[in-house]
Design a protein around this motif. Structure first.
Motif, PDB file in Angstrom:
ATOM      1  N   ALA A 180      11.698  63.030  34.411  1.00  0.00           N
ATOM      2  CA  ALA A 180      11.439  61.943  33.470  1.00  0.00           C
ATOM      3  C   ALA A 180      10.038  62.069  32.893  1.00  0.00           C
ATOM      4  O   ALA A 180       9.260  62.927  33.300  1.00  0.00           O
ATOM      5  CB  ALA A 180      11.582  60.594  34.184  1.00  0.00           C
ATOM      6  N   THR A 181       9.742  61.184  31.959  1.00  0.00           N
ATOM      7  CA  THR A 181       8.413  61.059  31.383  1.00  0.00           C
ATOM      8  C   THR A 181       7.933  59.643  31.655  1.00  0.00           C
ATOM      9  O   THR A 181       8.663  58.677  31.426  1.00  0.00           O
ATOM     10  CB  THR A 181       8.452  61.322  29.863  1.00  0.00           C
ATOM     11  N   HIS A 182       6.719  59.501  32.165  1.00  0.00           N
ATOM     12  CA  HIS A 182       6.180  58.188  32.507  1.00  0.00           C
ATOM     13  C   HIS A 182       6.091  57.325  31.251  1.00  0.00           C
ATOM     14  O   HIS A 182       5.610  57.792  30.214  1.00  0.00           O
ATOM     15  CB  HIS A 182       4.801  58.333  33.149  1.00  0.00           C
ATOM     16  N   PRO A 183       6.542  56.074  31.322  1.00  0.00           N
ATOM     17  CA  PRO A 183       6.563  55.233  30.126  1.00  0.00           C
ATOM     18  C   PRO A 183       5.190  54.796  29.617  1.00  0.00           C
ATOM     19  O   PRO A 183       5.064  54.425  28.455  1.00  0.00           O
ATOM     20  CB  PRO A 183       7.383  54.008  30.557  1.00  0.00           C
ATOM     21  N   VAL A 184       4.163  54.860  30.444  1.00  0.00           N
ATOM     22  CA  VAL A 184       2.842  54.400  30.012  1.00  0.00           C
ATOM     23  C   VAL A 184       1.983  55.555  29.514  1.00  0.00           C
ATOM     24  O   VAL A 184       1.502  55.549  28.384  1.00  0.00           O
ATOM     25  CB  VAL A 184       2.109  53.637  31.144  1.00  0.00           C
ATOM     26  N   ASP A 185       1.792  56.566  30.355  1.00  0.00           N
ATOM     27  CA  ASP A 185       0.885  57.657  29.959  1.00  0.00           C
ATOM     28  C   ASP A 185       1.614  58.921  29.509  1.00  0.00           C
ATOM     29  O   ASP A 185       0.992  59.913  29.166  1.00  0.00           O
ATOM     30  CB  ASP A 185      -0.106  57.972  31.076  1.00  0.00           C
ATOM     31  N   HIS A 186       2.926  58.888  29.493  1.00  0.00           N
ATOM     32  CA  HIS A 186       3.777  59.995  29.031  1.00  0.00           C
ATOM     33  C   HIS A 186       3.606  61.279  29.834  1.00  0.00           C
ATOM     34  O   HIS A 186       3.903  62.370  29.354  1.00  0.00           O
ATOM     35  CB  HIS A 186       3.569  60.261  27.542  1.00  0.00           C
ATOM     36  N   SER A 187       3.135  61.157  31.057  1.00  0.00           N
ATOM     37  CA  SER A 187       3.006  62.331  31.917  1.00  0.00           C
ATOM     38  C   SER A 187       4.377  62.718  32.475  1.00  0.00           C
ATOM     39  O   SER A 187       5.258  61.871  32.616  1.00  0.00           O
ATOM     40  CB  SER A 187       2.035  62.048  33.070  1.00  0.00           C
ATOM     41  N   GLN A 219      14.915  61.204  31.519  1.00  0.00           N
ATOM     42  CA  GLN A 219      14.543  59.969  30.832  1.00  0.00           C
ATOM     43  C   GLN A 219      13.219  60.150  30.118  1.00  0.00           C
ATOM     44  O   GLN A 219      12.283  60.717  30.661  1.00  0.00           O
ATOM     45  CB  GLN A 219      14.429  58.811  31.827  1.00  0.00           C
ATOM     46  N   THR A 220      13.184  59.664  28.907  1.00  0.00           N
ATOM     47  CA  THR A 220      11.933  59.657  28.148  1.00  0.00           C
ATOM     48  C   THR A 220      11.725  58.229  27.654  1.00  0.00           C
ATOM     49  O   THR A 220      12.688  57.516  27.350  1.00  0.00           O
ATOM     50  CB  THR A 220      11.981  60.617  26.953  1.00  0.00           C
ATOM     51  N   PRO A 221      10.485  57.790  27.609  1.00  0.00           N
ATOM     52  CA  PRO A 221      10.237  56.412  27.145  1.00  0.00           C
ATOM     53  C   PRO A 221      10.538  56.295  25.660  1.00  0.00           C
ATOM     54  O   PRO A 221      10.494  57.278  24.929  1.00  0.00           O
ATOM     55  CB  PRO A 221       8.755  56.212  27.425  1.00  0.00           C
ATOM     56  N   PRO A 222      10.829  55.078  25.223  1.00  0.00           N
ATOM     57  CA  PRO A 222      11.025  54.884  23.782  1.00  0.00           C
ATOM     58  C   PRO A 222       9.719  55.216  23.039  1.00  0.00           C
ATOM     59  O   PRO A 222       8.646  55.107  23.606  1.00  0.00           O
ATOM     60  CB  PRO A 222      11.374  53.396  23.641  1.00  0.00           C
ATOM     61  N   GLU A 223       9.860  55.633  21.828  1.00  0.00           N
ATOM     62  CA  GLU A 223       8.679  55.968  21.021  1.00  0.00           C
ATOM     63  C   GLU A 223       7.795  54.750  20.877  1.00  0.00           C
ATOM     64  O   GLU A 223       8.271  53.625  20.740  1.00  0.00           O
ATOM     65  CB  GLU A 223       9.102  56.460  19.640  1.00  0.00           C
ATOM     66  N   ASP A 224       6.482  54.987  20.938  1.00  0.00           N
ATOM     67  CA  ASP A 224       5.535  53.898  20.731  1.00  0.00           C
ATOM     68  C   ASP A 224       5.688  53.343  19.327  1.00  0.00           C
ATOM     69  O   ASP A 224       5.918  54.076  18.379  1.00  0.00           O
ATOM     70  CB  ASP A 224       4.094  54.393  20.920  1.00  0.00           C
TER      71      ASP A 224
END
Length: 93
Positions: A40-47, A87-92
């Protein structure tokens, strides 16, 4: 590593077919056999995030499995035809 006599199942990981040993977890299939490096990609820092504990405590292995988001992939055994996506966070915005 598995030998030719080991049963396998085919899963779809991020849109591509992947034959993996039957009975392993989705996390093991993605990291050990797909060599994906992350789940996955972290939803806050995208790490990039990857399983840490592999026993359901840390929640670092969350993936989308068969259309359901936020599934702990270390606790789910692979099965034939399973569809798995990182999982990737939604685009900012």
């Amino acid at each position: 590593m598995h030998n030719a006599n080991t049963a396998t199942v085919r899963i779809i990981f991020d849109g591509r077919s992947l034959d993996v040993p039957a009975g392993i977890s989705v996390a093991a299939a993605v990291l050990g056999h797909a060599h994906a490096g992350r789940t996955a990609t972290h939803p806050v820092d995208h790490s990039p995030r990857a399983p840490y504990c592999l026993m359901g405590v840390c929640f670092e292995c969350l993936m989308e499995i068969d259309g359901e988001a936020d599934v702990q992939s270390c606790l789910v055994p692979v099965r034939e035809g399973m569809v798995v996506n990182r999982q990737t966070p939604p685009e900012d915005k």
